[in-house]
Design a protein around this motif. Structure first.
Motif, PDB file in Angstrom:
ATOM      1  N   GLY A 176      -1.998  42.118  70.662  1.00  0.00           N
ATOM      2  CA  GLY A 176      -1.377  41.590  69.465  1.00  0.00           C
ATOM      3  C   GLY A 176       0.102  41.941  69.426  1.00  0.00           C
ATOM      4  N   GLU A 177       0.787  41.468  68.400  1.00  0.00           N
ATOM      5  CA  GLU A 177       2.228  41.725  68.284  1.00  0.00           C
ATOM      6  C   GLU A 177       2.546  43.202  68.130  1.00  0.00           C
ATOM      7  N   ASN A 178       1.588  43.957  67.601  1.00  0.00           N
ATOM      8  CA  ASN A 178       1.825  45.393  67.394  1.00  0.00           C
ATOM      9  C   ASN A 178       1.183  46.237  68.500  1.00  0.00           C
ATOM     10  N   GLU A 179       0.888  45.634  69.644  1.00  0.00           N
ATOM     11  CA  GLU A 179       0.302  46.372  70.762  1.00  0.00           C
ATOM     12  C   GLU A 179       1.282  46.440  71.930  1.00  0.00           C
ATOM     13  N   ILE A 180       1.286  47.574  72.595  1.00  0.00           N
ATOM     14  CA  ILE A 180       2.127  47.762  73.777  1.00  0.00           C
ATOM     15  C   ILE A 180       1.332  48.523  74.825  1.00  0.00           C
ATOM     16  N   GLY A 181       1.627  48.227  76.085  1.00  0.00           N
ATOM     17  CA  GLY A 181       0.911  48.892  77.155  1.00  0.00           C
ATOM     18  C   GLY A 181       1.831  49.273  78.296  1.00  0.00           C
ATOM     19  N   PRO A 209       6.654  55.081  61.284  1.00  0.00           N
ATOM     20  CA  PRO A 209       7.269  55.475  62.552  1.00  0.00           C
ATOM     21  C   PRO A 209       6.275  56.151  63.502  1.00  0.00           C
ATOM     22  N   ARG A 210       6.174  55.603  64.669  1.00  0.00           N
ATOM     23  CA  ARG A 210       5.322  56.135  65.753  1.00  0.00           C
ATOM     24  C   ARG A 210       3.872  56.339  65.325  1.00  0.00           C
ATOM     25  N   GLU A 211       3.418  55.548  64.379  1.00  0.00           N
ATOM     26  CA  GLU A 211       2.030  55.626  63.930  1.00  0.00           C
ATOM     27  C   GLU A 211       1.146  54.809  64.871  1.00  0.00           C
ATOM     28  N   MET A 286       6.780  55.029  73.543  1.00  0.00           N
ATOM     29  CA  MET A 286       7.418  55.323  72.259  1.00  0.00           C
ATOM     30  C   MET A 286       8.898  54.942  72.272  1.00  0.00           C
ATOM     31  N   GLN A 287       9.559  55.107  73.399  1.00  0.00           N
ATOM     32  CA  GLN A 287      10.949  54.673  73.509  1.00  0.00           C
ATOM     33  C   GLN A 287      11.056  53.159  73.335  1.00  0.00           C
ATOM     34  N   ARG A 288      10.134  52.445  73.971  1.00  0.00           N
ATOM     35  CA  ARG A 288      10.132  50.988  73.821  1.00  0.00           C
ATOM     36  C   ARG A 288       9.829  50.584  72.384  1.00  0.00           C
ATOM     37  N   TRP A 289       8.879  51.272  71.750  1.00  0.00           N
ATOM     38  CA  TRP A 289       8.517  50.938  70.385  1.00  0.00           C
ATOM     39  C   TRP A 289       9.652  51.243  69.422  1.00  0.00           C
TER      40      TRP A 289
END
Length: 292
Positions: A176-181, A209-211, A286-289
């Motif tokens: 989803g839009e709020n997912e990163i891998g 933040p970072r949740e 986390m840096q990317r987020w």
């Protein structure tokens, strides 16, 4: 037995291939990219009487999106995956893993289905498929079934595939839009070798933040099959993923992996590197987020 003494069969359709697998009594082996199969044959691991060349089966080379997920054909190459805009947007962890599969020449030849069927605990794309909740479609001449990826492998180099079956589809769940891998790998030479340790991470992030709302972590090359780090996954949601939280999560990974010692690394070294790779991966995510 020399290579020249073996028969090669090249079906033109999947149905023809499945019929051949159903009827043929001689030992056979499917050949996709051949990047692993030929090497293993030369090393004496298996030497079938008949090679079944799948290269003409273009119907098994595809990337498409449907209601139940993203469908990837087993003959899709790692280069296809890296270049796919759909996967770059909705399966970045798989793109990252395919980008680390050997040199460019191997990425051009090697296939996703071949990586699965080889069933190596060090297979780079397999942890990524775990964190994307992949399902494997298996077909025979008379039947078709879908198996969750965690049920597909039965041990090092072993799967649930029977002699008359083949992989015909891999279905993953889009991010989803709020997912990163991210995929992290440690090997003797950068992007040219079998992993000593690898890890795939997929996080679903919240509004604070970072949740982290949920996450999946899968290690390769630290056990007989891929290891899901369930304890670390639970720790992802305990609070913001700051420096301290990331260090604590990475430290817990040391106890969850089950590596062995071999020529590529000792068990102790692999445990340490599993923690280090997880920590590095979480920091990079986390840096990317934060930059979004």
């Amino acid at each position: 037995m020399r290579v020249s003494e073996m028969d090669m069969y090249s079906p033109s359709t999947v149905e023809e291939c499945l019929y051949f697998l159903h009827e043929e009594e001689k030992s056979s082996r499917l050949l996709a990219g051949g990047t692993d199969a030929v090497v293993r044959m030369k090393d004496g691991y298996f030497r079938p009487e008949i090679w079944i060349n799948l290269k003409r089966l273009d119907e098994l080379r595809f990337i498409s999106e449907a209601e139940n997920g993203i469908h990837i054909g087993p003959l899709t190459t790692h280069t296809d995956i890296v270049k796919s805009e759909l996967l770059q947007e909705k399966a970045d962890v798989l793109v990252g893993a395919s980008r680390e599969v050997g040199a460019v020449q191997l990425q051009n030849m090697g296939t996703l289905g071949g990586n699965l069927a080889t069933a190596s605990p060090a297979g780079d794309t397999i942890p990524a498929l775990y964190v994307l909740d992949a399902k494997i479609e298996i077909s025979s001449f008379h039947d078709k079934k879908v198996v969750p990826i965690h049920e597909f492998f039965t041990g090092p180099g072993r799967t649930v595939l029977k002699q008359d079956e083949m992989i015909t589809n891999i279905i993953i769940q889009p991010q989803g839009e709020n997912e990163i891998g991210i995929f992290e790998k440690l090997g003797p030479r950068k992007a040219q070798s079998i992993s000593i340790v690898n890890v795939a991470i997929n996080l679903k992030m919240g509004e604070n933040p970072r949740e982290c709302l949920s996450g999946k972590i899968a290690f390769g090359s630290v056990g007989p099959t891929i290891i899901r780090s369930k304890k670390c996954e639970r720790m992802l949601t305990l609070g913001p993923l700051d420096e301290t939280a990331i260090q604590n999560i990475a430290g817990a990974a040391w106890k969850e992996v089950m590596p062995i010692s071999d020529v590529r690394g000792s068990a102790k070294y692999r445990r340490s590197m599993a923690s280090a790779l997880l920590e590095r991966g979480l920091h990079r995510l986390m840096q990317r987020w934060d930059e979004r």
